[in-house]
Design an enzyme around this catalytic site. Structure first.
Site, PDB file in Angstrom:
ATOM      1  N   TYR A 251      27.499   5.117 -35.645  1.00 18.43           N
ATOM      2  CA  TYR A 251      27.344   4.995 -37.102  1.00 18.43           C
ATOM      3  C   TYR A 251      28.672   5.240 -37.817  1.00 18.43           C
ATOM      4  CZ  TYR A 251      22.355   5.283 -35.917  1.00 18.43           C
ATOM      5  OH  TYR A 251      21.115   5.084 -35.365  1.00 18.43           O
TER       6      TYR A 251
ATOM      7  N   LYS B  37      23.561  10.280 -30.449  1.00 16.40           N
ATOM      8  CA  LYS B  37      23.316   9.278 -29.398  1.00 16.40           C
ATOM      9  C   LYS B  37      24.615   8.823 -28.739  1.00 16.40           C
ATOM     10  CE  LYS B  37      19.748   7.725 -32.559  1.00 16.40           C
ATOM     11  NZ  LYS B  37      20.350   7.669 -33.898  1.00 16.40           N
TER      12      LYS B  37
HETATM   13  P1  NDP Z   1      14.946   2.509 -42.970  1.00 14.09           P
HETATM   14  O1  NDP Z   1      13.722   1.794 -42.538  1.00 14.09           O
HETATM   15  O2  NDP Z   1      14.964   3.984 -43.004  1.00 14.09           O
HETATM   16  O3  NDP Z   1      15.361   1.904 -44.395  1.00 14.09           O
HETATM   17  C1  NDP Z   1      16.493   2.316 -45.081  1.00 14.09           C
HETATM   18  C2  NDP Z   1      16.521   1.556 -46.416  1.00 14.09           C
HETATM   19  O4  NDP Z   1      15.399   1.958 -47.213  1.00 14.09           O
HETATM   20  C3  NDP Z   1      17.751   1.834 -47.240  1.00 14.09           C
HETATM   21  O5  NDP Z   1      18.081   0.644 -47.912  1.00 14.09           O
HETATM   22  C4  NDP Z   1      17.286   2.903 -48.229  1.00 14.09           C
HETATM   23  O6  NDP Z   1      18.049   2.822 -49.412  1.00 14.09           O
HETATM   24  C5  NDP Z   1      15.852   2.465 -48.486  1.00 14.09           C
HETATM   25  N1  NDP Z   1      14.938   3.565 -48.839  1.00 14.09           N
HETATM   26  C6  NDP Z   1      14.966   4.856 -48.430  1.00 14.09           C
HETATM   27  N2  NDP Z   1      13.919   5.534 -48.905  1.00 14.09           N
HETATM   28  C7  NDP Z   1      13.193   4.676 -49.656  1.00 14.09           C
HETATM   29  C8  NDP Z   1      12.002   4.788 -50.397  1.00 14.09           C
HETATM   30  N3  NDP Z   1      11.335   5.929 -50.476  1.00 14.09           N
HETATM   31  N4  NDP Z   1      11.553   3.674 -51.047  1.00 14.09           N
HETATM   32  C9  NDP Z   1      12.224   2.496 -50.976  1.00 14.09           C
HETATM   33  N5  NDP Z   1      13.357   2.333 -50.280  1.00 14.09           N
HETATM   34  C10 NDP Z   1      13.841   3.406 -49.611  1.00 14.09           C
HETATM   35  O7  NDP Z   1      16.146   1.930 -42.078  1.00 14.09           O
HETATM   36  P2  NDP Z   1      17.089   2.372 -40.908  1.00 14.09           P
HETATM   37  O8  NDP Z   1      17.262   1.178 -40.049  1.00 14.09           O
HETATM   38  O9  NDP Z   1      18.288   3.022 -41.477  1.00 14.09           O
HETATM   39  O10 NDP Z   1      16.267   3.425 -40.027  1.00 14.09           O
HETATM   40  C11 NDP Z   1      16.253   4.810 -40.265  1.00 14.09           C
HETATM   41  C12 NDP Z   1      17.126   5.569 -39.287  1.00 14.09           C
HETATM   42  O11 NDP Z   1      16.694   5.375 -37.946  1.00 14.09           O
HETATM   43  C13 NDP Z   1      18.589   5.104 -39.239  1.00 14.09           C
HETATM   44  O12 NDP Z   1      19.315   5.474 -40.382  1.00 14.09           O
HETATM   45  C14 NDP Z   1      19.028   5.727 -37.943  1.00 14.09           C
HETATM   46  O13 NDP Z   1      19.263   7.110 -38.117  1.00 14.09           O
HETATM   47  C15 NDP Z   1      17.801   5.449 -37.058  1.00 14.09           C
HETATM   48  N6  NDP Z   1      17.904   4.169 -36.315  1.00 14.09           N
HETATM   49  C16 NDP Z   1      18.063   4.226 -34.952  1.00 14.09           C
HETATM   50  C17 NDP Z   1      18.200   3.079 -34.214  1.00 14.09           C
HETATM   51  C18 NDP Z   1      18.356   3.175 -32.733  1.00 14.09           C
HETATM   52  O14 NDP Z   1      18.763   2.180 -32.107  1.00 14.09           O
HETATM   53  N7  NDP Z   1      18.055   4.307 -32.136  1.00 14.09           N
HETATM   54  C19 NDP Z   1      18.188   1.731 -34.830  1.00 14.09           C
HETATM   55  C20 NDP Z   1      17.926   1.768 -36.255  1.00 14.09           C
HETATM   56  C21 NDP Z   1      17.789   2.952 -36.944  1.00 14.09           C
HETATM   57  P3  NDP Z   1      18.759   4.104 -50.092  1.00 14.09           P
HETATM   58  O15 NDP Z   1      19.698   4.714 -49.078  1.00 14.09           O
HETATM   59  O16 NDP Z   1      19.477   3.502 -51.250  1.00 14.09           O
HETATM   60  O17 NDP Z   1      17.659   5.024 -50.499  1.00 14.09           O
END
Ligand code: NDP
Length: 315
Positions: A48, A77
């Site tokens: 990240y 990770k």
């Molecule tokens: P999410 O599904 O958590 O979505 C993130 C998005 O949703 C951002 O645009 C955020 O914007 C927005 N958001 C956050 N809260 C709200 C809410 N309450 N209502 C509406 N929109 C919202 O996506 P990720 O893919 O980031 O998954 C979460 C975490 O999982 C990652 O950050 C990472 O730590 C992990 N991950 C791990 C992976 C792996 O391979 N092991 C792969 C993908 C993710 P804003 O920031 O503006 O609020």
């Protein structure tokens, strides 16, 4: 809030903060906001490219003394270019240095895919190591060593399908303690959850809100929005919650950990407050009916012609 239990008695708060795509200039504040508002679980990763900034938040908050390091669960990770046995512990030590920590609570093998050490992100078949060149069991045995050395308390994997878990588990007496995978109403992973439950493996749900801020090149055309599914918005209205809270609560209520990412103060608080709702049987049934095996994080970006990883999820 629900807690996930580990064999040694350790417990993990189900709802944590994700940090993928959190900008360097924003993530320190986001992690401070989360910790100061009751989050006890932060999800990080070397790839990240913001662990040093996340570490600034840990240093500041733990330095203030009110919130103690031992009360917070920190996951990171191992990136795919450090699978070779001599590279695992050095990669972990770099993460610890960046995060300004002495130990991690959980360290995961990020993907069942290996790149050559000098490759951050692969572009051609030659950038990969085959599973023969970097056997998963050798990487895993180094993870075990890291645990023995006290550098990490728990070890696990991420993006592992049932066949990949079986493949690893046939060669070791130490099954992964966690599998972190994509999980939401459009990808409910029932079979994987059942397999993990039978084998004592906890599960964390990633991209629970549909990962709307992913780079465009990772997005499919006409991608659905989980936050706008009528069933979800209807249930949200019924409980006086937001759609995001219903998506998070659904994962927590099913017994998985869930790590929504946000850098927005209001949404960071809103997401943790999901724990305060309760979905009833009718809600759970309506959401169960939404499953359509849709992945946002397809893994296609690892499928370069000629490498050994043409079906990452064994779908
Ligand atoms: P999410 O599904 O958590 O979505 C993130 C998005 O949703 C951002 O645009 C955020 O914007 C927005 N958001 C956050 N809260 C709200 C809410 N309450 N209502 C509406 N929109 C919202 O996506 P990720 O893919 O980031 O998954 C979460 C975490 O999982 C990652 O950050 C990472 O730590 C992990 N991950 C791990 C992976 C792996 O391979 N092991 C792969 C993908 C993710 P804003 O920031 O503006 O609020």
């Amino acid at each position: 809030m629900k807690k996930l239990k580990f064999k040694n008695g350790d417990q993990l708060d189900a709802i944590g903060l994700g940090t993928w795509k959190s900008e360097k200039g924003e993530v320190t504040q986001a992690v401070k906001t989360a910790l100061n508002n009751g989050y006890k679980h932060i999800d990080c990763a070397a790839v990240y490219d913001n662990e040093a900034e996340v570490g600034e938040a840990f240093e500041e908050v733990f330095g203030e003394g009110e919130i103690k390091r031992e009360d917070i669960w920190i996951t990171s990770k191992l990136w795919n270019n450090a699978h070779k046995k001599e590279d695992v512990i050095p990669a972990l030590k770099k993460t610890l240095k960046d995060l300004k920590l002495d130990y991690l609570d959980l360290y995961l093998i990020h993907w069942p895919v290996a790149f050559k050490p000098e490759v951050g992100f692969p572009e051609k078949a030659e950038d990969y190591l085959s599973l023969e060149e970097a056997p998963l069991i050798e990487t895993w045995n180094e993870m075990l060593k890291a645990k023995e050395q006290g550098l990490v308390k728990h070890i696990g994997v991420s993006n592992f399908s049932i066949p990949k878990l079986k493949e690893l588990m046939k060669d070791t007496d130490h099954a992964p303690e966690m599998n972190q995978v994509e999980l939401h109403p459009y990808l409910q992973q029932n079979e994987l959850l059942e397999f993990c439950s039978k084998n004592g493996i906890n599960v964390t749900a990633y991209s629970p809100l549909g990962s709307g801020d992913r780079p465009d090149q990772m997005k499919a055309e006409n991608e659905p929005s989980l936050l706008e599914i009528p069933t979800i918005t209807k249930i949200a209205k019924k409980h006086g919650a937001t759609p995001g809270q219903i998506l998070i609560k659904w994962s927590e209520q099913r017994g998985t950990a869930v790590i929504p990412k946000s850098t927005n103060e209001g949404r960071i608080k809103e997401n943790l407050a999901s724990a305060g709702y309760q979905l009833d049987e009718e809600d759970m049934k309506a959401i169960a009916d939404l499953d359509k095996h849709f992945r946002f994080v397809t893994g296609k970006f690892f499928e370069t012609e000629g490498n050994s990883y043409d079906n990452i999820y064994d779908d």
